[in-house]
Motif scaffolding. Structure first.
Motif, short mmCIF file in Angstrom:
data_model
loop_
_atom_site.label_atom_id
_atom_site.label_comp_id
_atom_site.label_asym_id
_atom_site.label_seq_id
_atom_site.Cartn_x
_atom_site.Cartn_y
_atom_site.Cartn_z
N GLY A 85 0.78 -1.24 0.00
CA GLY A 85 0.00 0.00 0.00
C GLY A 85 0.81 1.28 0.00
N ALA A 86 2.13 1.21 0.12
CA ALA A 86 2.95 2.42 0.15
C ALA A 86 2.79 3.23 -1.14
CB ALA A 86 4.41 2.07 0.37
N CYS A 87 2.65 2.56 -2.25
CA CYS A 87 2.50 3.28 -3.52
C CYS A 87 1.20 4.09 -3.54
CB CYS A 87 2.57 2.30 -4.69
SG CYS A 87 1.33 1.00 -4.66
N LEU A 88 0.12 3.51 -3.04
CA LEU A 88 -1.15 4.26 -2.99
C LEU A 88 -1.03 5.47 -2.07
CD1 LEU A 88 -2.40 1.17 -3.66
CD2 LEU A 88 -4.48 2.49 -3.29
N GLU A 89 -0.36 5.28 -0.92
CA GLU A 89 -0.24 6.37 0.05
C GLU A 89 0.66 7.49 -0.46
OE1 GLU A 89 1.10 4.88 3.85
OE2 GLU A 89 -0.45 3.34 3.83
N ASP A 90 1.73 7.13 -1.16
CA ASP A 90 2.76 8.13 -1.46
C ASP A 90 2.63 8.78 -2.83
OD1 ASP A 90 3.72 7.47 0.97
OD2 ASP A 90 5.63 6.65 0.32
#
Ligand code: SF4
Ligand code: F3S
Length: 103
Positions: free
Chosen positions: A49-54
């Motif tokens: 999920g880091a890609c969605l958050e960042d």
């Protein structure tokens, strides 16, 4: 890690939600790479999920992938046309599932 030469080494099998599908695909266990400018290897993605958050321009959305051995959802590069080539997603993905062709 995702193969940065995937568009030469794989066959484009079609599109899903407007996003290119690069095979091989054998659902639900094998899902291939999705997207072209922003590409996510669904067979590596663990739904961190880091890609969605960042991502500053919200390129990614969750898509459900029930039955896949790594995770039951994946980061779909639905809005890859909005990508500004910041490379944040490439840096933060813990399994190096994302390739951005900034060239
Ligand atoms: Fe978003 Fe930047 Fe990744 Fe493009 S490179 S998808 S703008 S985080
Ligand atoms: Fe998947 Fe990596 Fe994003 S594991 S959800 S592509 S940060």
């Amino acid at each position: 890690a995702i193969d940065p030469q995937f568009n030469e080494n794989r066959e484009k099998e079609g599109e899903e939600n407007g996003v290119a599908v690069w095979g091989p695909v054998d659902e639900p266990e094998e899902l291939g790479i999705r997207g072209t400018h922003v590409a996510v290897d669904y067979d590596l993605c663990i739904a961190d999920g880091a890609c969605l958050e960042d991502c500053p321009v919200d390129v990614f959305t969750w898509t459900d992938t029930p039955g896949h051995p790594e995770s039951d959802k994946k980061a779909e590069p639905t809005k890859e046309a909005q990508c500004i080539d910041c490379m944040l997603c490439v840096d933060v993905c813990p399994v190096d599932a994302i390739d951005v062709d900034a060239g």
